[in-house]
Design an enzyme around this catalytic site. Structure first.
Site, PDB file in Angstrom:
ATOM      1  CG  ASP A  67      -0.249  -0.462   2.498  1.00 54.24           C
ATOM      2  OD1 ASP A  67       0.968  -0.230   2.634  1.00 54.24           O
ATOM      3  OD2 ASP A  67      -0.923  -1.054   3.350  1.00 54.24           O
ATOM      4  CG  ASN A 136      -8.994  -1.667  12.296  1.00 54.05           C
ATOM      5  OD1 ASN A 136      -8.015  -2.227  11.813  1.00 54.05           O
ATOM      6  ND2 ASN A 136      -9.561  -0.611  11.735  1.00 54.05           N
ATOM      7  CD  GLU A 143      -8.772   0.820   7.888  1.00 53.20           C
ATOM      8  OE1 GLU A 143      -9.012   0.070   8.870  1.00 53.20           O
ATOM      9  OE2 GLU A 143      -7.903   1.692   7.904  1.00 53.20           O
TER      10      GLU A 143
END
Length: 244
Positions: A67, A136, A143
């Site tokens: 990324d 998370n 995400e």
């Protein structure tokens, strides 16, 4: 999923470096998928030392990074271009033309993402993908969400990720709010995947990863459907596994 629990970060970094070393010994022209963040730095340092000693050779290696922030210049100290140059590329004998990182200043991010996925395929696919895991449960910048993108794409960052990563910027306002990232299909096409986790802040994500449940609420959980994944973590990151 094979799980290797290490005593601490140093041992975890050494174990990760041994897997990369073995990969390059078996296939000197391997295609590596590389991650940024604090987690792989220790491993990159060990690989750099091994390269200097002549124990491993990066001269035929090709690499693709997971990324990059958007928008950010490659010479920005917080860009992943800069990170990779500082922590690995400048320390080993890899050829710069064989390193590939998404263009964080691209005027056409969709076209840039398509180009990136196509290039990975042209190089034969990723032999060994290195991943970290977010608090998370994100991998790359995939995400938690109701739906996940399959291919490399531009994505907004969650507030928790912005808060976690903003410590590297002078202020949260300077932290990019979007990123270009490999999608889940792009990652899962890798022949072998190593995911690394250390510290108590990752213990809940690791416990959920190993719970046996698969959900887009924990993107990393999709790794459970891959036939060759190795989780390398320290005791702190593994400490909640039996409680979930």
């Amino acid at each position: 999923m094979r799980v290797i629990v290490c005593l601490d970060y140093n041992e975890m970094s050494m174990v990760g470096a041994r897997f990369v070393s073995s990969q390059l010994t078996l296939k000197p022209d391997s295609v590596l998928g590389l991650a940024t963040g604090l987690t792989p730095v220790g491993m990159y340092n060990i690989l750099s030392d091994m390269n200097k000693k002549g124990e491993i050779d990066f001269s035929k290696v090709k690499s693709f990074n997971l990324d990059e922030y958007y928008k950010i210049a490659p010479d920005n100290e917080q860009s992943y271009h800069y990170f990779m140059e500082k922590n690995l590329f400048s320390k080993v004998n890899i050829k710069r033309e064989n390193t590939h990182i998404l263009d964080g200043l691209s005027e056409n991010p969709e076209e840039e993402c398509e180009r990136f996925d196509k290039l990975i395929q042209e190089k034969g696919g990723i032999d060994l993908q290195i991943l970290g895991i977010g608090r998370n449960g994100h991998i790359g910048f995939n995400e938690p969400d109701k739906e996940l993108y399959s291919n490399t794409h531009l994505t907004p960052l969650t507030q928790s990720t912005i808060e976690a990563n903003s410590v590297f910027f002078e202020s949260e306002d300077e932290m990019p709010k979007s990123a270009l990232t490999m999608g889940m299909s792009s990652i899962l096409k890798s022949k072998r995947i190593i995911i690394m986790a250390n510290g108590e802040s990752k213990k809940d994500a690791v416990a959920r990863l190993l719970s046996g449940k698969i959900s887009t609420d924990l993107p990393a959980s999709l790794l459970n459907i891959h036939p060759d994944v190795i989780l390398i973590c320290d005791k702190a990151a593994y400490s909640s596994v039996n409680n979930k």
